[in-house]
Design a protein around this motif. Structure first.
Motif, PDB file in Angstrom:
ATOM      1  N   PHE A  36      66.474  90.978  44.715  1.00 34.46           N
ATOM      2  CA  PHE A  36      66.975  89.975  45.436  1.00 34.46           C
ATOM      3  C   PHE A  36      65.572  88.809  45.948  1.00 34.46           C
ATOM      4  CE2 PHE A  36      67.608  88.010  50.109  1.00 34.46           C
ATOM      5  CZ  PHE A  36      68.975  87.842  49.713  1.00 34.46           C
ATOM      6  N   SER A  37      64.517  89.368  45.785  1.00 36.18           N
ATOM      7  CA  SER A  37      63.419  88.287  45.987  1.00 36.18           C
ATOM      8  C   SER A  37      63.367  87.172  44.743  1.00 36.18           C
ATOM      9  CB  SER A  37      62.162  88.955  46.118  1.00 36.18           C
ATOM     10  OG  SER A  37      61.930  89.756  44.896  1.00 36.18           O
ATOM     11  N   GLN A  38      63.788  87.522  43.702  1.00 38.34           N
ATOM     12  CA  GLN A  38      64.044  86.673  42.368  1.00 38.34           C
ATOM     13  C   GLN A  38      64.889  85.809  42.514  1.00 38.34           C
ATOM     14  OE1 GLN A  38      63.431  89.021  38.882  1.00 38.34           O
ATOM     15  NE2 GLN A  38      61.984  90.594  39.900  1.00 38.34           N
ATOM     16  N   LEU A  39      65.941  85.927  43.350  1.00 37.40           N
ATOM     17  CA  LEU A  39      67.031  85.003  43.615  1.00 37.40           C
ATOM     18  C   LEU A  39      66.627  83.728  44.300  1.00 37.40           C
ATOM     19  CD1 LEU A  39      70.103  87.342  44.595  1.00 37.40           C
ATOM     20  CD2 LEU A  39      69.343  86.754  42.150  1.00 37.40           C
ATOM     21  N   ASP A  40      67.021  82.560  44.037  1.00 41.43           N
ATOM     22  CA  ASP A  40      66.983  81.500  44.624  1.00 41.43           C
ATOM     23  C   ASP A  40      67.695  81.247  45.891  1.00 41.43           C
ATOM     24  OD1 ASP A  40      69.487  80.448  44.283  1.00 41.43           O
ATOM     25  OD2 ASP A  40      69.026  79.649  42.432  1.00 41.43           O
ATOM     26  N   SER A  41      67.482  80.473  46.832  1.00 44.37           N
ATOM     27  CA  SER A  41      67.909  80.494  48.313  1.00 44.37           C
ATOM     28  C   SER A  41      69.477  80.127  48.282  1.00 44.37           C
ATOM     29  CB  SER A  41      67.313  79.198  48.895  1.00 44.37           C
ATOM     30  OG  SER A  41      67.527  77.953  48.387  1.00 44.37           O
ATOM     31  N   LEU A  42      69.955  79.634  47.295  1.00 47.24           N
ATOM     32  CA  LEU A  42      71.432  79.527  47.280  1.00 47.24           C
ATOM     33  C   LEU A  42      72.099  80.811  46.736  1.00 47.24           C
ATOM     34  CD1 LEU A  42      73.746  77.541  47.419  1.00 47.24           C
ATOM     35  CD2 LEU A  42      73.486  77.210  45.052  1.00 47.24           C
ATOM     36  N   GLN A  43      71.486  81.287  45.915  1.00 46.07           N
ATOM     37  CA  GLN A  43      72.082  82.787  45.423  1.00 46.07           C
ATOM     38  C   GLN A  43      71.924  83.837  46.678  1.00 46.07           C
ATOM     39  OE1 GLN A  43      69.713  83.189  41.978  1.00 46.07           O
ATOM     40  NE2 GLN A  43      71.206  82.946  40.709  1.00 46.07           N
ATOM     41  N   LYS A  44      70.688  83.653  47.258  1.00 42.03           N
ATOM     42  CA  LYS A  44      70.580  84.590  48.414  1.00 42.03           C
ATOM     43  C   LYS A  44      71.662  84.515  49.403  1.00 42.03           C
ATOM     44  CE  LYS A  44      65.464  85.162  47.713  1.00 42.03           C
ATOM     45  NZ  LYS A  44      64.152  85.010  48.381  1.00 42.03           N
ATOM     46  N   ALA A  45      71.789  83.102  49.798  1.00 42.16           N
ATOM     47  CA  ALA A  45      72.667  82.751  50.870  1.00 42.16           C
ATOM     48  C   ALA A  45      74.204  83.342  50.474  1.00 42.16           C
ATOM     49  CB  ALA A  45      72.808  81.366  51.294  1.00 42.16           C
ATOM     50  N   GLN A  46      74.527  82.977  49.124  1.00 43.83           N
ATOM     51  CA  GLN A  46      75.873  83.484  48.586  1.00 43.83           C
ATOM     52  C   GLN A  46      76.120  85.010  48.718  1.00 43.83           C
ATOM     53  OE1 GLN A  46      78.376  81.215  47.473  1.00 43.83           O
ATOM     54  NE2 GLN A  46      79.514  83.092  47.999  1.00 43.83           N
ATOM     55  N   TYR A  47      75.063  85.888  48.424  1.00 45.20           N
ATOM     56  CA  TYR A  47      75.176  87.118  48.453  1.00 45.20           C
ATOM     57  C   TYR A  47      75.597  87.645  50.075  1.00 45.20           C
ATOM     58  CZ  TYR A  47      74.386  92.143  48.096  1.00 45.20           C
ATOM     59  OH  TYR A  47      74.639  93.539  47.886  1.00 45.20           O
ATOM     60  N   VAL A  48      74.706  87.078  50.875  1.00 47.11           N
ATOM     61  CA  VAL A  48      74.944  87.589  52.338  1.00 47.11           C
ATOM     62  C   VAL A  48      76.375  86.800  52.656  1.00 47.11           C
ATOM     63  CG1 VAL A  48      74.185  87.075  54.533  1.00 47.11           C
ATOM     64  CG2 VAL A  48      72.466  87.614  52.835  1.00 47.11           C
ATOM     65  N   GLU A  49      76.723  85.733  52.562  1.00 45.15           N
ATOM     66  CA  GLU A  49      78.265  85.209  52.856  1.00 45.15           C
ATOM     67  C   GLU A  49      79.271  86.119  52.049  1.00 45.15           C
ATOM     68  OE1 GLU A  49      81.430  83.150  54.054  1.00 45.15           O
ATOM     69  OE2 GLU A  49      79.265  83.043  54.744  1.00 45.15           O
ATOM     70  N   ASN A  50      79.185  86.557  50.808  1.00 47.56           N
ATOM     71  CA  ASN A  50      79.859  87.627  50.291  1.00 47.56           C
ATOM     72  C   ASN A  50      80.079  89.047  51.261  1.00 47.56           C
ATOM     73  OD1 ASN A  50      80.543  85.833  48.290  1.00 47.56           O
ATOM     74  ND2 ASN A  50      79.312  87.004  46.715  1.00 47.56           N
ATOM     75  N   TRP A  51      78.744  89.269  51.539  1.00 48.91           N
ATOM     76  CA  TRP A  51      78.962  90.603  52.403  1.00 48.91           C
ATOM     77  C   TRP A  51      79.699  90.172  53.830  1.00 48.91           C
ATOM     78  CZ3 TRP A  51      77.314  91.572  57.562  1.00 48.91           C
ATOM     79  CH2 TRP A  51      77.295  92.607  57.974  1.00 48.91           C
ATOM     80  N   ILE A  52      79.587  89.042  54.310  1.00 47.76           N
ATOM     81  CA  ILE A  52      80.170  88.912  55.599  1.00 47.76           C
ATOM     82  C   ILE A  52      81.566  88.621  55.387  1.00 47.76           C
ATOM     83  CG2 ILE A  52      80.704  87.047  57.458  1.00 47.76           C
ATOM     84  CD1 ILE A  52      77.829  86.210  56.922  1.00 47.76           C
ATOM     85  N   GLN A  53      82.112  88.152  54.254  1.00 45.83           N
ATOM     86  CA  GLN A  53      83.546  88.201  54.031  1.00 45.83           C
ATOM     87  C   GLN A  53      84.119  89.277  53.690  1.00 45.83           C
ATOM     88  OE1 GLN A  53      84.444  85.108  50.913  1.00 45.83           O
ATOM     89  NE2 GLN A  53      83.094  83.596  51.872  1.00 45.83           N
ATOM     90  N   GLU A  54      83.485  90.491  53.030  1.00 44.54           N
ATOM     91  CA  GLU A  54      83.950  91.713  52.636  1.00 44.54           C
ATOM     92  C   GLU A  54      83.798  92.267  54.114  1.00 44.54           C
ATOM     93  OE1 GLU A  54      81.103  93.015  49.889  1.00 44.54           O
ATOM     94  OE2 GLU A  54      82.153  91.958  48.173  1.00 44.54           O
ATOM     95  N   THR A  55      83.044  92.194  54.704  1.00 40.87           N
ATOM     96  CA  THR A  55      82.835  92.977  56.078  1.00 40.87           C
ATOM     97  C   THR A  55      84.057  92.542  56.975  1.00 40.87           C
ATOM     98  OG1 THR A  55      80.544  93.213  55.910  1.00 40.87           O
ATOM     99  CG2 THR A  55      81.481  93.758  58.027  1.00 40.87           C
ATOM    100  N   LEU A  56      84.370  91.277  57.075  1.00 41.76           N
ATOM    101  CA  LEU A  56      85.487  90.915  57.967  1.00 41.76           C
ATOM    102  C   LEU A  56      86.887  91.556  57.282  1.00 41.76           C
ATOM    103  CD1 LEU A  56      84.543  87.114  58.182  1.00 41.76           C
ATOM    104  CD2 LEU A  56      84.713  88.604  59.876  1.00 41.76           C
ATOM    105  N   LEU A  57      87.029  91.474  56.054  1.00 40.66           N
ATOM    106  CA  LEU A  57      88.184  92.088  55.480  1.00 40.66           C
ATOM    107  C   LEU A  57      88.269  93.679  55.655  1.00 40.66           C
ATOM    108  CD1 LEU A  57      88.346  90.029  52.249  1.00 40.66           C
ATOM    109  CD2 LEU A  57      90.123  89.759  53.919  1.00 40.66           C
ATOM    110  N   LYS A  58      87.264  94.287  55.517  1.00 39.91           N
ATOM    111  CA  LYS A  58      86.937  95.807  55.922  1.00 39.91           C
ATOM    112  C   LYS A  58      87.471  95.999  57.197  1.00 39.91           C
ATOM    113  CE  LYS A  58      83.561  97.737  57.644  1.00 39.91           C
ATOM    114  NZ  LYS A  58      82.822  98.260  58.209  1.00 39.91           N
ATOM    115  N   GLN A  59      86.740  95.327  58.175  1.00 41.67           N
ATOM    116  CA  GLN A  59      87.232  95.700  59.661  1.00 41.67           C
ATOM    117  C   GLN A  59      88.670  95.212  59.954  1.00 41.67           C
ATOM    118  OE1 GLN A  59      84.463  93.376  62.010  1.00 41.67           O
ATOM    119  NE2 GLN A  59      82.730  94.408  61.362  1.00 41.67           N
TER     120      GLN A  59
END
Length: 257
Positions: A36-59
């Motif tokens: 994760f530390s090797q990703l750029d800021s955009l890739q890091k933000a996209q990963y977290v955004e994917n987690w948020i979207q998946e969590t919303l759908l899971k809930q």
């Protein structure tokens, strides 16, 4: 601020994202994505955004009790079984499938015929330049062994250093090298791609032996694959001998009737 999740205390400063009661901490994030530390800021933000979207759908799925569907739980158990099996096998591999230096040397000594070169090769620096003048300038730099100027030029132009099989080179370069078979700076060689400089520092003839250091990783890879297969079979056989295992293939025939 410190949050409590079950019996665990979570420092608010460690929370990367939160969706209701689901929390993603920085420690969990780095554990799930080791690079994760090797990703750029955009890739890091996209990963977290994917987690948020998946969590919303899971809930949302949990609210309508989709997680209680028998087929869903069978799929979860299948994934869990495969994940645990992979982790257990990796543990076995780390313990028993390590290839030693002596094994690599023994393999090389016993299979030398397979490490003969099947065609002529050169070890060289290859540089592609856009103009004839730039290619001529680099040729002079290389022949003068001007290391400072060489470093500047190589940062500017496409280049690669390594072993080249003559048969893999484009005809213009292959023919130029084959005419000489010397250690030298060749070029400029004009092709449709631009102007090429080849700084050949070593020739290797067909049927010459590739040295052990050149094929070390290749041998290690071969032996590792063989060992992994042996370890897997041995471990599965040992586990099977200790377990009560049954298999009824006749049911397949009954099902098709």
């Amino acid at each position: 601020m410190v949050l409590f999740l079950g019996c665990n205390r979570i420092d608010n400063n460690q929370i990367v994202a939160q969706v209701n009661n689901d929390i993603l901490t920085i420690d969990v994030l780095y554990a799930l994505v080791p690079d994760f530390s090797q990703l750029d800021s955009l890739q890091k933000a996209q990963y977290v955004e994917n987690w948020i979207q998946e969590t919303l759908l899971k809930q949302a799925a949990e609210k309508i009790l989709l997680d209680r569907d028998p087929l869903f739980n069978q799929q979860v158990e299948t994934y869990r079984r495969r994940l645990l099996a992979d982790k257990m096998m990796q543990k076995y591999m780390n313990e028993s499938a390590v290839v030693s230096e002596q094994e690599i040397r023994n393999y090389y000594d016993a299979h030398q015929e397979s490490f003969k070169r099947n065609e002529d090769e050169v070890f060289a620096l290859h540089v592609l330049l856009p103009t004839l003048d730039e290619a001529r300038e680099l040729r002079k730099i290389l022949r003068d062994n001007d290391l400072d100027k060489k470093a500047v030029v190589l940062r500017k132009y496409q280049n690669e250093t390594g072993l080249f099989k003559l048969g893999d080179l484009i005809p213009e370069i292959r023919n130029r090298l084959a005419q000489s078979r010397e250690v030298d700076v060749f070029g400029p060689i004009n092709t449709d791609y631009g102007y090429h400089i080849m700084n050949v520092t070593q020739w290797y003839s067909k049927d010459s032996m590739r040295p052990l250091e050149e094929v070390w990783d290749e041998i290690a890879g071969r032996l590792s694959i063989d060992k992994q297969m042996d370890v897997r079979l041995a471990r599965i056989d040992a586990l099977r001998a200790q377990a009560n295992v049954s298999f009824h293939p006749s049911l397949f025939t009954q099902e098709s009737k």
